[in-house]
Design a protein around this motif. Structure first.
Motif, PDB file in Angstrom:
ATOM      1  N   ASP A 121       0.837  -1.200   0.000  1.00 35.21           N
ATOM      2  CA  ASP A 121       0.000   0.000   0.000  1.00 35.21           C
ATOM      3  C   ASP A 121       0.870   1.248   0.000  1.00 35.21           C
ATOM      4  O   ASP A 121       1.948   1.276   0.588  1.00 35.21           O
ATOM      5  CB  ASP A 121      -0.888  -0.007   1.254  1.00 35.21           C
ATOM      6  N   MET A 122       0.392   2.290  -0.680  1.00 37.17           N
ATOM      7  CA  MET A 122       1.003   3.628  -0.625  1.00 37.17           C
ATOM      8  C   MET A 122      -0.117   4.607  -0.362  1.00 37.17           C
ATOM      9  O   MET A 122      -1.037   4.702  -1.169  1.00 37.17           O
ATOM     10  CB  MET A 122       1.596   4.010  -1.992  1.00 37.17           C
ATOM     11  N   TYR A 123      -0.047   5.324   0.747  1.00 38.68           N
ATOM     12  CA  TYR A 123      -1.041   6.372   0.952  1.00 38.68           C
ATOM     13  C   TYR A 123      -0.535   7.344   2.011  1.00 38.68           C
ATOM     14  O   TYR A 123       0.657   7.377   2.316  1.00 38.68           O
ATOM     15  CB  TYR A 123      -2.416   5.773   1.311  1.00 38.68           C
ATOM     16  N   THR A 145       3.567   7.772   1.819  1.00 40.31           N
ATOM     17  CA  THR A 145       3.799   8.491   0.575  1.00 40.31           C
ATOM     18  C   THR A 145       4.476   9.838   0.827  1.00 40.31           C
ATOM     19  O   THR A 145       4.158  10.538   1.795  1.00 40.31           O
ATOM     20  CB  THR A 145       2.457   8.714  -0.154  1.00 40.31           C
ATOM     21  N   LEU A 146       5.389  10.172  -0.074  1.00 40.08           N
ATOM     22  CA  LEU A 146       6.008  11.499  -0.110  1.00 40.08           C
ATOM     23  C   LEU A 146       5.679  12.107  -1.466  1.00 40.08           C
ATOM     24  O   LEU A 146       5.915  11.475  -2.496  1.00 40.08           O
ATOM     25  CB  LEU A 146       7.536  11.377   0.007  1.00 40.08           C
ATOM     26  N   ALA A 147       5.124  13.325  -1.455  1.00 42.24           N
ATOM     27  CA  ALA A 147       4.764  13.948  -2.734  1.00 42.24           C
ATOM     28  C   ALA A 147       4.765  15.459  -2.606  1.00 42.24           C
ATOM     29  O   ALA A 147       4.664  15.999  -1.498  1.00 42.24           O
ATOM     30  CB  ALA A 147       3.394  13.463  -3.185  1.00 42.24           C
ATOM     31  N   ASP A 148       4.846  16.125  -3.760  1.00 40.84           N
ATOM     32  CA  ASP A 148       4.988  17.591  -3.763  1.00 40.84           C
ATOM     33  C   ASP A 148       3.691  18.331  -4.072  1.00 40.84           C
ATOM     34  O   ASP A 148       3.695  19.540  -4.203  1.00 40.84           O
ATOM     35  CB  ASP A 148       6.069  18.015  -4.764  1.00 40.84           C
ATOM     36  N   SER A 180       7.294   0.816   4.986  1.00 40.69           N
ATOM     37  CA  SER A 180       7.922   1.082   3.691  1.00 40.69           C
ATOM     38  C   SER A 180       7.883   2.577   3.412  1.00 40.69           C
ATOM     39  O   SER A 180       7.086   3.306   4.006  1.00 40.69           O
ATOM     40  CB  SER A 180       7.156   0.277   2.633  1.00 40.69           C
ATOM     41  N   ILE A 181       8.754   3.015   2.525  1.00 35.18           N
ATOM     42  CA  ILE A 181       8.791   4.431   2.149  1.00 35.18           C
ATOM     43  C   ILE A 181       8.366   4.539   0.687  1.00 35.18           C
ATOM     44  O   ILE A 181       8.767   3.726  -0.142  1.00 35.18           O
ATOM     45  CB  ILE A 181      10.206   5.037   2.387  1.00 35.18           C
ATOM     46  N   PRO A 208      11.451  -1.631   2.279  1.00 40.29           N
ATOM     47  CA  PRO A 208      11.179  -1.573   0.842  1.00 40.29           C
ATOM     48  C   PRO A 208      10.777  -0.160   0.411  1.00 40.29           C
ATOM     49  O   PRO A 208      10.159   0.588   1.176  1.00 40.29           O
ATOM     50  CB  PRO A 208      10.003  -2.532   0.646  1.00 40.29           C
ATOM     51  N   VAL A 209      11.154   0.186  -0.821  1.00 39.91           N
ATOM     52  CA  VAL A 209      10.791   1.478  -1.417  1.00 39.91           C
ATOM     53  C   VAL A 209       9.761   1.206  -2.512  1.00 39.91           C
ATOM     54  O   VAL A 209       9.931   0.300  -3.317  1.00 39.91           O
ATOM     55  CB  VAL A 209      12.024   2.173  -2.022  1.00 39.91           C
ATOM     56  N   GLN A 210       8.680   1.971  -2.516  1.00 41.23           N
ATOM     57  CA  GLN A 210       7.636   1.800  -3.537  1.00 41.23           C
ATOM     58  C   GLN A 210       7.460   3.106  -4.290  1.00 41.23           C
ATOM     59  O   GLN A 210       7.447   4.166  -3.692  1.00 41.23           O
ATOM     60  CB  GLN A 210       6.288   1.472  -2.892  1.00 41.23           C
ATOM     61  N   MET A 211       7.256   3.009  -5.593  1.00 36.16           N
ATOM     62  CA  MET A 211       6.900   4.223  -6.346  1.00 36.16           C
ATOM     63  C   MET A 211       6.164   3.887  -7.635  1.00 36.16           C
ATOM     64  O   MET A 211       6.274   2.785  -8.167  1.00 36.16           O
ATOM     65  CB  MET A 211       8.140   5.080  -6.621  1.00 36.16           C
ATOM     66  N   HIS A 212       5.364   4.864  -8.111  1.00 33.90           N
ATOM     67  CA  HIS A 212       4.787   4.779  -9.451  1.00 33.90           C
ATOM     68  C   HIS A 212       5.891   5.078 -10.443  1.00 33.90           C
ATOM     69  O   HIS A 212       6.668   6.010 -10.235  1.00 33.90           O
ATOM     70  CB  HIS A 212       3.666   5.810  -9.614  1.00 33.90           C
TER      71      HIS A 212
END
Lengths: 440, 440
Positions: A121-123, A145-148, A180-181, A208-212
């Motif tokens: 999951d990412m949120y 999640t990290l986002a700008d 996870s990050i 673990p690292v997750q990204m689109h």
């Protein structure tokens, strides 16, 4: 505690993908002791469950999801700018810890009901997600999640990293809940932050690292502006293309990208329905697997593919590759089930622990009723699972030796309360959408 | 006999596709008397059924199927030459009236269980198919197949026409079972036989004609050899491109073909999963509908798409057009449901009688439980039906005012016997396949 599941059609999903026509599984506490053909041994005091010829296979692995977005399921369909018109404003206004808990619980209920036992999951407010996943009894690789783009839980990347540290502090060492990050995507974090995540990951090799990645036309344009890069090249340049990176989507990857990805030992979460429903395209899954990249089958968030079960993904996953190859042969059913189980576990770095039924692995398994007319006759059980089985055919679900569902009744969550809480948030969404539409 | 369905979320599927949030349906014998919002009127002696907020919509229309091929479901998957290696030899050896009855009954059971109330079928011994469909209580447009590849029920086209005449004689005037003639495909009947079918159809204006059209690469080559024709042009040249022709597939149709088809008032049965699973391609459904050609959603035979419910087709139907258009916008969910109901009825020439819930139409309807976690929340009921509903969510099915299923128990067929008979034939198939494989 000893459990013996007897009289079962067993798909262990070990490397040669065997079929045990009539066999048994011996479980001690949370671990599988034996999987074998024929009747079970006599073990005094064992809890014996006769599967009555039903199918038993590993619990499925869904390696890319946004569980709490179940609250947005079916909202703004068929609208090209729904992200900016509805979703981001609604997220900013309503996504708070309580809403995240409500949405995550609704998703967990659905995951259990459909035989998914492990989810990535990412949120936002991911520590809340982790608490709900823990209570639901499933496994999760749960990424803050990290986002700008002014997300609802952090105003700066510094604040975002604090949330990551909180999540890691609370769940480090947990048996089922793996922190996870999740840098959102290359274009929504930028090179500097990807580099910062890479440095942070150097110090946290087990996270673990997750990204689109390589998902949209706009992302291609973003990367091209960085001196003619492709998204995979941008991630590589930032030092983030590395073992333990879980890449969601990967629609736009060419041979050179795939070579880099395989060499770096990254893994891919393929979201067939989400990509198809957005009209984006078909990921080159056969080519990625041929290049040596493990690929799992994922749902994306419930507003992208609408359901969180893997059965709804199976036919698209298979058909899309057959369409690309203009032949019946690509992506045979047995490979689809491999991706949904042991290969999905490998994508999440959990293939030593789950993803197949064999001695020493955790007892994560599901029982499927094969009796409906739509599944009969059966010539190839993998084809039956891919093209004719529905999530509602899953009768029982076990994670780490604990039953989470028996005869379709979920035991770890209170269904009525989960639905009530989710629908309360949905009402607020509907009122706000009416306001947005009235404003024009 | 009066039936009142109350307290329902109703999708009438009339031309503007309205949603009645809380309404009732009044049925007298086999016919709908009223569909309206609010509580039902008081009618002495009426059988009142409280839908408890469940969804009621028209029974769905599946305009292209080979029901008896349920016996072949999942056989020879992922094998490019499965037709010649397994299917044709098995058909020649085993397809007799008894096997056709067994396979058709299995398919009818599945159709009812998944909310399909009208089916168009093309197969052999079609009079047997018609008898089973009659007993099952559903509606059918049932076509005796004519083909040149040594089919199991006729050695010559003369013999084939005798079978057509028998079917028409037995079922002409039947309320639910409509006899039809089914030249298999242009390449498998040839110009002379298509011309003969056209002359026969001149004398039988009420008998629908069904055929596969513009489906395969080999068919394109066949037509090209007739002086550079395309399949649609060959059918036109034979005089068969006419009102009442139901064309299955239509993958290879260009703008000129579509103009001819629209002008001739032919209709199309779109088989998304079958076309995708065979790796053949994506039919230009949006373009055909824009050209004015009615298009229904079909399953093809159970060995092509594996299931016979329309829910399994909905996401592919929508996604395929979105992929073609590289956008979320094509083929919105409401259009998918229109195609599954009233437009499918139009494809079969039955839109005056069924396909929508309105006064004067036959009472063919289904009740769907919307409570599963995977369907909640609901912002757009059409999106919920297309992307999150499963065939197992259908609880009740009514055709012509008669209940065929209540609370998932099929009333018109004996489930146990149907499954026993089908599995008996499947055993013989398995033995013969082992013989074929041993022979190399």
């Amino acid at each position: 505690m000893t459990t013996l599941l007897t009289n079962a059609l067993i798909l262990p999903c070990t490397s040669d993908m065997p079929v045990i026509e009539r066999g048994h599984i011996h479980i001690e506490n949370d671990t599988i002791k034996a999987v074998a053909t024929g009747p079970a041994p006599q073990i005094p005091g064992a809890n014996i469950i006769d599967a009555n010829g039903d199918l038993i296979m590993p619990g499925m692995v869904n390696p890319h999801c946004h569980m709490a977005m179940s609250l947005f399921r079916g909202l703004g369909e068929d609208v090209d700018d729904r992200l900016y018109r509805y979703i981001l404003p609604l997220e900013r206004k309503f996504v708070r810890p309580e809403a995240v808990r409500a949405g995550t619980a609704l998703a967990a209920l659905e995951l259990i009901e459909s035989g998914v036992t492990t989810v990535a999951d990412m949120y936002y407010f991911e520590t809340e997600v982790a608490r709900v996943v823990d209570k639901a009894g499933i496994r999760g690789v749960l990424g803050q999640t990290l986002a700008d783009f002014d997300p609802p839980d952090h105003n700066s990347f510094d604040e975002g990293f604090v949330l990551v540290e909180q999540l890691v502090a609370e769940f480090s060492g947990h048996d089922r809940v793996i922190p996870s990050i999740a840098p959102h995507a290359p274009y929504s974090t930028g090179m500097a932050v990807m580099e910062r995540v890479a440095r942070w990951a150097d110090d946290h090799p087990d996270v673990p690292v997750q990204m689109h990645l390589a998902e949209t036309d706009a992302e291609m344009d973003w990367a091209a502006k960085l001196g003619g890069l492709r998204p995979v090249e941008a991630v590589e340049k930032a030092g983030l293309l590395r073992k333990g990176l879980i890449c969601a989507h990967c629609l736009y990857v060419n041979d050179s990208d795939m070579e880099k990805m395989a060499h770096a030992q990254v893994c891919v979460a393929h979201n067939a329905r989400s990509n198809g429903k957005a009209g984006r395209g078909i990921a080159p899954v056969e080519a990625m697997r041929k290049a040596g990249i493990p690929v799992g089958i994922a749902t994306d968030g419930p507003m992208s593919g609408n359901t969180l079960d893997l059965f709804s993904q199976f036919a698209p996953v298979s058909m899309f590759q057959k369409l690309l190859g203009h032949s019946r042969k690509p992506m045979p059913s047995v490979e689809v089930i491999r991706m949904a189980t042991i290969e999905g576990a490998k994508v999440l770095g959990l293939d030593e622990k789950i993803g197949s039924l064999e001695p020493g692995k955790k007892a994560d398994l599901i029982r499927i009723d094969l009796s409906p007319a739509r599944m009969q006759p059966i010539y190839d059980i993998y084809s039956t699972l891919v093209f004719a089985t529905m999530p509602t055919d899953v009768r029982d679900v076990m994670v780490a030796g604990q039953w989470l569902m028996r005869d379709r009744e979920v035991l770890s969550l209170e269904r009525k309360i989960v639905l009530r809480d989710a629908l309360q948030v949905a009402s607020a969404f509907k009122a706000e959408m009416a306001r947005i539409d009235a404003a024009g």
